[in-house]
Every structure is written in structure tokens, then in C-alpha cells.
Design an enzyme around this catalytic site. Sequence first.
Site, short mmCIF file in Angstrom:
data_model
loop_
_atom_site.label_atom_id
_atom_site.label_comp_id
_atom_site.label_asym_id
_atom_site.label_seq_id
_atom_site.Cartn_x
_atom_site.Cartn_y
_atom_site.Cartn_z
N VAL A 1 -7.57 37.71 45.24
CA VAL A 1 -8.82 37.11 45.73
C VAL A 1 -9.74 38.15 46.39
CG1 VAL A 1 -7.67 34.89 46.07
CG2 VAL A 1 -8.06 36.34 48.04
N HIS B 1 -3.29 48.17 50.01
CA HIS B 1 -2.78 48.38 48.64
C HIS B 1 -3.98 48.78 47.79
CE1 HIS B 1 -0.63 48.02 44.94
NE2 HIS B 1 -1.06 46.81 44.62
P1 NAD Z 1 -0.78 36.98 52.32
O1 NAD Z 1 -0.71 36.24 51.05
O2 NAD Z 1 0.39 36.96 53.24
O3 NAD Z 1 -1.97 36.51 53.23
C1 NAD Z 1 -3.26 36.45 52.83
C2 NAD Z 1 -4.10 35.66 53.81
O4 NAD Z 1 -5.43 35.72 53.29
C3 NAD Z 1 -3.77 34.20 53.94
O5 NAD Z 1 -2.84 33.93 54.93
C4 NAD Z 1 -5.14 33.65 54.32
O6 NAD Z 1 -5.35 33.87 55.69
C5 NAD Z 1 -6.11 34.53 53.57
N1 NAD Z 1 -6.61 33.99 52.27
C6 NAD Z 1 -5.87 33.51 51.24
N2 NAD Z 1 -6.66 33.12 50.23
C7 NAD Z 1 -7.93 33.37 50.63
C8 NAD Z 1 -9.19 33.19 50.03
N3 NAD Z 1 -9.32 32.69 48.80
N4 NAD Z 1 -10.27 33.58 50.73
C9 NAD Z 1 -10.17 34.10 51.98
N5 NAD Z 1 -8.99 34.28 52.60
C10 NAD Z 1 -7.89 33.93 51.93
O7 NAD Z 1 -1.19 38.49 51.93
P2 NAD Z 1 -0.41 39.83 52.33
O8 NAD Z 1 0.93 39.84 51.69
O9 NAD Z 1 -0.55 40.06 53.79
O10 NAD Z 1 -1.30 40.91 51.52
C11 NAD Z 1 -2.50 41.42 52.02
C12 NAD Z 1 -2.64 42.84 51.50
O11 NAD Z 1 -1.58 43.64 52.02
C13 NAD Z 1 -2.55 42.96 50.00
O12 NAD Z 1 -3.42 43.97 49.57
C14 NAD Z 1 -1.11 43.39 49.78
O13 NAD Z 1 -0.90 44.10 48.56
C15 NAD Z 1 -0.91 44.29 50.97
N6 NAD Z 1 0.47 44.55 51.40
C16 NAD Z 1 1.32 43.51 51.61
C17 NAD Z 1 2.60 43.76 52.08
C18 NAD Z 1 3.57 42.63 52.36
O14 NAD Z 1 4.72 42.93 52.63
N7 NAD Z 1 3.19 41.36 52.32
C19 NAD Z 1 3.00 45.09 52.34
C20 NAD Z 1 2.09 46.12 52.18
C21 NAD Z 1 0.83 45.83 51.70
#
Ligand code: NAD
Length: 338
Positions: free
Chosen positions: A91, A113
Site C-alpha cells: 500500500v 525495506h
Molecule cells: P504491518 O502490516 O505490521 O503494519 C502496517 C500498518 O500500516 C498497519 O498496522 C496500519 O496501521 C497501517 N496501514 C495498513 N493499511 C493501510 C492503508 N491502506 N493505508 C494507510 N495505513 C495503512 O507492517 P510492517 O510489517 O510493520 O511493515 C512496515 C514496513 O517495515 C514494510 O516496509 C516492511 O517491509 C518493513 N519491515 C518489516 C519488518 C517486520 O518484521 N514486520 C521488519 C523489517 C522491515
Amino acid sequence: MTDDEFTTPIYHDEDADVSHVTDKTVAVLGYGSQGHAHAQNLADSGIDVVVGLREDSSSRSAVRSDGLRVETPAVAAAGADIVSVLVPDTVQPAVYESVAPGIEPGDTLQFAHGFNIHYNQIQPKEGVDVTMIAPKTPGHLLRRNYTNDEGTPALLAVERDATGEAHGEALAYAKALGCTRAGVVETTFREETETDLFGEQAVLCGGIVELIVTGYETLVDAGYSPEMAYFECLNEMKLIVDLMYEGGAMEMWNSVSDTAEYGGLTVGPEIIDEGVRENMDEALADVQDGTFARDWILENQAGRPEYDQYRTGMQEHEIEAVGARLRALFAWADAGAE
Ligand code: NAD
Ligand code: MG
């Protein structure tokens, strides 16, 4: 190995000057796994943080009860110097479009990322710094390690340094997350994105599940009980991986029997053979030339039909039902281990 024997720079607390970010406002877009941890760690490090969430987001009350400000993504980004994009990767392009008017030259777009920058799904306007701090753990551990005075390793990359200050600022952001306590490894958006995608496809998520399921099916098809096949192929995997995680492959080989070691060393390469290596080369080529990224973007645009089909197939596989029954029997073991 000392730090100067590594092939890439690794930064620690003394290399980072947190004052590069303490005079700035950081907008954290998203309050999921990474978002909640970045927002809280940054705020506890004395940085002005505003969380950007949609009006109808169910996370808004959590942000407020954690003592942080919440605005829409557009308002949060417009008032910030650093915009940390922590909504799901799929998204991010749409969310970026909605916040882009508030991101001016001199501001920073910060990622965890590299996918959307590396594959040109987000094209920040000129004069905007583009950086990445990617903690190498899920967010709840990033938060827990911070409050415990421990550290979380992270990757740092600078895609674009328009201000001349991008690197120092990214390092300061990493320090404010608690990452320089453990070590921050320099990389590039390209390297982070391509190794991450290849790793999760070929080795970690994809490779290991197929290895386990294929081993399980081989035993069950030969007439052995599903319970035995589950214990042998799935349950014991964690014990073996834990040994390698702690002390490398040799610690694992030293801990298993000589018979297991001889059998593993001789038969392993016959299983993971040249054909597997060629398949891995193909998977890597698809990551490198953008084929995988294009397929995944189109799959999302189509409403994820193939993704749903594969997920259903996995949910309905016998190993899942057998595993659920056995894990319920031994639930006390996990509870005791925590
Ligand atoms: P997530 O899915 O846990 O959380 C995303 C959050 O974004 C949701 O909780 C919500 O608050 C919001 N959201 C969801 N849909 C939305 C929309 N359509 N519009 C606006 N807000 C919205 O995501 P995450 O795992 O924290 O990932 C975030 C970034 O971090 C990504 O780029 C991912 O690759 C990166 N990353 C994640 C991890 C991990 O362990 N989860 C580790 C390193 C990097
Ligand atoms: Mg701004």
C-alpha cells in the site's frame, strides 16, 4: 573478527550523533509491527513524533493511549522533516501519493525495506533525501530491546543524498531506535531488496516449507505415520536451526550423532543438488531483473487470486492438521519454555 575485517562498514553508538534528529519532527506512517516500535523508541529518545493514520484506522486509539500524537498521513507528513514509511509495502505507493504534496526538498523519506524505491513504485521528488533503516527483527522485539537497554541490529542505506546530510541523519535515526547499540550495517537499497526477496523465497519461507513438506510427504507416502513424519521433518527443525544460530553449522554437527553427521554430510548434497542450485539462480535472476516484482504488483492489482489459492492449499495440507493436534498435546512444553 574485528570491525575492520568486515567487508562493509558497521556502525556503533560512538559513530552516530543523535542531534541530527533531535531538532526534527518525524512522521511515522503506520502503527503496525515496525510503526509502533519506531514511533515509541524515537519519542523516548527525545524526538518529536507524529503518527500518520487514516481517519478510520483502528490503531488511532492505541497511538493516543501510548501518549503520541496522531494525524492523517497527509497532515503528519506535511508537518514533518522526516517521513518514515511503515505501512505495508503493497500500500506504500498509494499512501505516498496522498502524502507527496507535503514532502518538500530538504525533507527525508525513510523506509524499512527497499522494494518500492528499488522497483520504482515510489519516485520521490527532486531534493528529497531517500534513506533506509531496516531493523533485523519484528517490531515488538525492536521495542522490547530498546526498553531493556539492549540493541537491535539494523541495515542502513542511502539511496539519495540531496542535502549532504542523509547518512548522518539516518545513523542518528538508527541510534534513536536503539540499533547502534547492537550494530548498523551499511548496504544499498538494491542489495537489501534483492537479498531479502531471494532469502525469503529460496531459503527461509519458501525453501524451508517446501523442504519440510516434501520430506513429510515422502515418509507418509511410504507408509509411515503422519505423526512420526511431523516430528521428524517439522518439529525437530527448530532444534537443529537453534544450534546453528548459536554456534554455526559445526556446533550442530558436533551435537548430533556421528551417524547423523555422516548421513547428513553425504546425502544432503544429493538432495540439494545442482538442479536446486540452478533453480536458485533462476529465482535470483527473476528478483534481479524485476520479473518477480512485476508479477507481485500485478497479482495485487488483480485482487491476489494466485496468492489466495496457494494459501488455501497450504492451510488444507494434512501436515497442518496433524501439527495442530500434536502441538495441542504438547502445549505445556511451549508455555514452560517462555
Ligand atoms: P504491518 O502490516 O505490521 O503494519 C502496517 C500498518 O500500516 C498497519 O498496522 C496500519 O496501521 C497501517 N496501514 C495498513 N493499511 C493501510 C492503508 N491502506 N493505508 C494507510 N495505513 C495503512 O507492517 P510492517 O510489517 O510493520 O511493515 C512496515 C514496513 O517495515 C514494510 O516496509 C516492511 O517491509 C518493513 N519491515 C518489516 C519488518 C517486520 O518484521 N514486520 C521488519 C523489517 C522491515
Ligand atoms: Mg514536510
